[in-house]
Motif scaffolding. Sequence first.
Motif, mmCIF file in Angstrom:
data_model
loop_
_atom_site.group_PDB
_atom_site.id
_atom_site.type_symbol
_atom_site.label_atom_id
_atom_site.label_comp_id
_atom_site.label_asym_id
_atom_site.label_seq_id
_atom_site.Cartn_x
_atom_site.Cartn_y
_atom_site.Cartn_z
ATOM 1 N N LEU A 13 95.711 -112.864 -80.673
ATOM 2 C CA LEU A 13 96.019 -111.901 -80.049
ATOM 3 C C LEU A 13 97.399 -110.614 -80.244
ATOM 4 O O LEU A 13 97.973 -111.881 -80.419
ATOM 5 C CB LEU A 13 96.197 -111.821 -78.236
ATOM 6 C CG LEU A 13 94.150 -112.128 -78.009
ATOM 7 C CD1 LEU A 13 94.049 -112.564 -76.709
ATOM 8 C CD2 LEU A 13 92.986 -111.235 -78.108
ATOM 9 N N LEU A 15 99.812 -106.969 -78.875
ATOM 10 C CA LEU A 15 99.757 -106.619 -78.427
ATOM 11 C C LEU A 15 100.445 -105.389 -78.197
ATOM 12 O O LEU A 15 101.707 -105.769 -78.955
ATOM 13 C CB LEU A 15 100.231 -107.237 -76.554
ATOM 14 C CG LEU A 15 99.987 -108.052 -76.599
ATOM 15 C CD1 LEU A 15 100.142 -108.623 -75.370
ATOM 16 C CD2 LEU A 15 98.120 -107.526 -75.398
ATOM 17 N N TYR A 61 95.477 -99.021 -70.060
ATOM 18 C CA TYR A 61 95.653 -99.894 -70.169
ATOM 19 C C TYR A 61 94.621 -99.772 -70.802
ATOM 20 O O TYR A 61 93.512 -99.653 -71.290
ATOM 21 C CB TYR A 61 95.213 -101.320 -69.154
ATOM 22 C CG TYR A 61 94.448 -102.414 -69.192
ATOM 23 C CD1 TYR A 61 95.699 -103.860 -69.219
ATOM 24 C CD2 TYR A 61 93.417 -103.346 -69.504
ATOM 25 C CE1 TYR A 61 95.509 -104.756 -69.273
ATOM 26 C CE2 TYR A 61 93.245 -104.305 -70.204
ATOM 27 C CZ TYR A 61 93.850 -105.414 -69.672
ATOM 28 O OH TYR A 61 93.960 -106.065 -70.510
ATOM 29 N N HIS A 62 94.457 -100.462 -72.367
ATOM 30 C CA HIS A 62 93.895 -100.054 -73.681
ATOM 31 C C HIS A 62 93.164 -101.219 -73.776
ATOM 32 O O HIS A 62 92.906 -101.651 -75.432
ATOM 33 C CB HIS A 62 94.439 -99.560 -75.178
ATOM 34 C CG HIS A 62 94.807 -98.206 -74.058
ATOM 35 N ND1 HIS A 62 94.177 -96.983 -74.064
ATOM 36 C CD2 HIS A 62 96.252 -97.339 -73.781
ATOM 37 C CE1 HIS A 62 94.793 -95.839 -73.410
ATOM 38 N NE2 HIS A 62 96.056 -96.456 -73.127
ATOM 39 N N ARG A 63 93.956 -103.104 -73.172
ATOM 40 C CA ARG A 63 92.617 -103.527 -74.062
ATOM 41 C C ARG A 63 90.903 -103.988 -73.608
ATOM 42 O O ARG A 63 90.688 -102.627 -73.296
ATOM 43 C CB ARG A 63 93.441 -105.226 -73.557
ATOM 44 C CG ARG A 63 95.086 -105.525 -74.780
ATOM 45 C CD ARG A 63 95.553 -105.965 -73.993
ATOM 46 N NE ARG A 63 94.856 -108.111 -73.746
ATOM 47 C CZ ARG A 63 94.307 -109.091 -74.805
ATOM 48 N NH1 ARG A 63 94.585 -108.801 -76.766
ATOM 49 N NH2 ARG A 63 93.638 -109.740 -74.644
ATOM 50 N N ASN A 64 90.948 -105.137 -73.673
ATOM 51 C CA ASN A 64 89.087 -105.014 -73.339
ATOM 52 C C ASN A 64 88.117 -105.332 -72.053
ATOM 53 O O ASN A 64 86.946 -106.048 -72.096
ATOM 54 C CB ASN A 64 88.345 -104.920 -74.616
ATOM 55 C CG ASN A 64 88.209 -104.166 -75.859
ATOM 56 O OD1 ASN A 64 88.586 -102.878 -75.687
ATOM 57 N ND2 ASN A 64 88.449 -104.776 -77.204
ATOM 58 N N GLU A 65 89.543 -106.867 -71.507
ATOM 59 C CA GLU A 65 89.349 -106.726 -70.268
ATOM 60 C C GLU A 65 88.097 -106.375 -69.448
ATOM 61 O O GLU A 65 88.820 -104.860 -69.466
ATOM 62 C CB GLU A 65 90.509 -107.789 -70.182
ATOM 63 C CG GLU A 65 91.273 -109.072 -70.876
ATOM 64 C CD GLU A 65 91.621 -109.141 -71.516
ATOM 65 O OE1 GLU A 65 91.852 -109.708 -72.800
ATOM 66 O OE2 GLU A 65 91.716 -107.639 -71.753
ATOM 67 N N ASP A 73 100.898 -110.984 -69.466
ATOM 68 C CA ASP A 73 102.207 -111.323 -70.424
ATOM 69 C C ASP A 73 103.609 -111.852 -70.214
ATOM 70 O O ASP A 73 104.266 -111.338 -69.842
ATOM 71 C CB ASP A 73 102.367 -110.152 -70.557
ATOM 72 C CG ASP A 73 103.281 -109.611 -72.301
ATOM 73 O OD1 ASP A 73 103.409 -110.235 -72.682
ATOM 74 O OD2 ASP A 73 102.988 -108.520 -72.709
ATOM 75 N N LYS A 86 90.125 -97.817 -67.768
ATOM 76 C CA LYS A 86 91.239 -97.430 -68.776
ATOM 77 C C LYS A 86 92.333 -97.520 -67.476
ATOM 78 O O LYS A 86 93.506 -97.122 -68.596
ATOM 79 C CB LYS A 86 91.622 -96.933 -70.033
ATOM 80 C CG LYS A 86 89.743 -97.671 -70.785
ATOM 81 C CD LYS A 86 89.894 -98.433 -71.622
ATOM 82 C CE LYS A 86 89.427 -99.014 -72.691
ATOM 83 N NZ LYS A 86 89.528 -99.609 -72.939
ATOM 84 N N LEU A 201 98.547 -114.942 -71.466
ATOM 85 C CA LEU A 201 98.517 -114.905 -73.624
ATOM 86 C C LEU A 201 99.770 -115.605 -74.090
ATOM 87 O O LEU A 201 100.503 -115.884 -73.259
ATOM 88 C CB LEU A 201 98.760 -113.421 -73.945
ATOM 89 C CG LEU A 201 98.216 -112.156 -73.437
ATOM 90 C CD1 LEU A 201 98.248 -110.455 -73.730
ATOM 91 C CD2 LEU A 201 96.775 -112.385 -73.812
ATOM 92 N N ASN A 221 95.794 -102.505 -77.132
ATOM 93 C CA ASN A 221 95.210 -103.864 -78.205
ATOM 94 C C ASN A 221 94.706 -103.682 -79.143
ATOM 95 O O ASN A 221 94.022 -104.309 -80.161
ATOM 96 C CB ASN A 221 93.467 -103.611 -77.251
ATOM 97 C CG ASN A 221 92.865 -102.921 -77.851
ATOM 98 O OD1 ASN A 221 93.337 -101.725 -78.547
ATOM 99 N ND2 ASN A 221 91.466 -102.428 -77.809
ATOM 100 N N ASN A 222 96.171 -102.535 -80.236
ATOM 101 C CA ASN A 222 95.415 -103.164 -81.806
ATOM 102 C C ASN A 222 96.823 -104.435 -82.023
ATOM 103 O O ASN A 222 97.587 -104.606 -81.467
ATOM 104 C CB ASN A 222 96.579 -101.681 -81.866
ATOM 105 C CG ASN A 222 98.164 -101.129 -81.484
ATOM 106 O OD1 ASN A 222 97.656 -102.078 -79.772
ATOM 107 N ND2 ASN A 222 99.073 -100.868 -81.867
#
Length: 222
Positions: A13, A15, A61-65, A73, A86, A201, A221-222
């Motif tokens: 993953l 971040l 928040y731009h992750r997918n959880e 983190d 988000k 993480l 999330n990139n």
Amino acid sequence: MIPKAILVVLAGLSLGACVTAATPEPAPEATLKPRDRELLARAPYQKASIPAPYQRHIVDYHRNEAPGTIVVDSDARFLYLVLPNKKAIRYGVTVGEEALAFSGIAKVGNMAEWPGWTPTPDIHKRIEGLPAHVAGGPENPLGARALYLYANGKDTLYRIHGTNQPEYIGTAISSGCIRLTNEDVIDLYSRVKTGTTVVVLAPGTGQPSPMSGAKVAGLGNN
């Protein structure tokens, strides 16, 4: 502990910093019970000055959880509680030293207010002179609340909990557990439940610590 396959997934993953505004989020006074006020008033430590990045904030928040998930983190010393739309609540934390740090996917298997602490045999080996058990209270290292992390139905022996050393928020000195200030862990505890998913993480896959000079506001999330 955590299956190696899960750790491999987590290690992959990445971040990215999301340059967005972070909004301070004071804890609602309603989360403090009369016992909390009484015990916090007797805390055997000075009220710490928490650096601004590690104070509680609402962030993009731009992750997918899914909403309700806890994401830690360890690199940046942040814990996120994912919200709808988000957004997330971001708390500053103390994390484990690298050799002791936990990473993986777990569930909150148990929750306790002002928990007692029974040091494990490994902790007794590393720290001489510890008692067999410490009763719950403001002197207890677990602080005001504890979330007990389980994986595959078994206690991992790692916790998300309060602290009687708030001056170390934003550092990596714990025995592997994730510490929040007592006020923050009371707030977090009031928002989650048994069964909540916790994603910690793997080291090296998070953001840099904001105290190292990086400008960090959100989680990407990139």
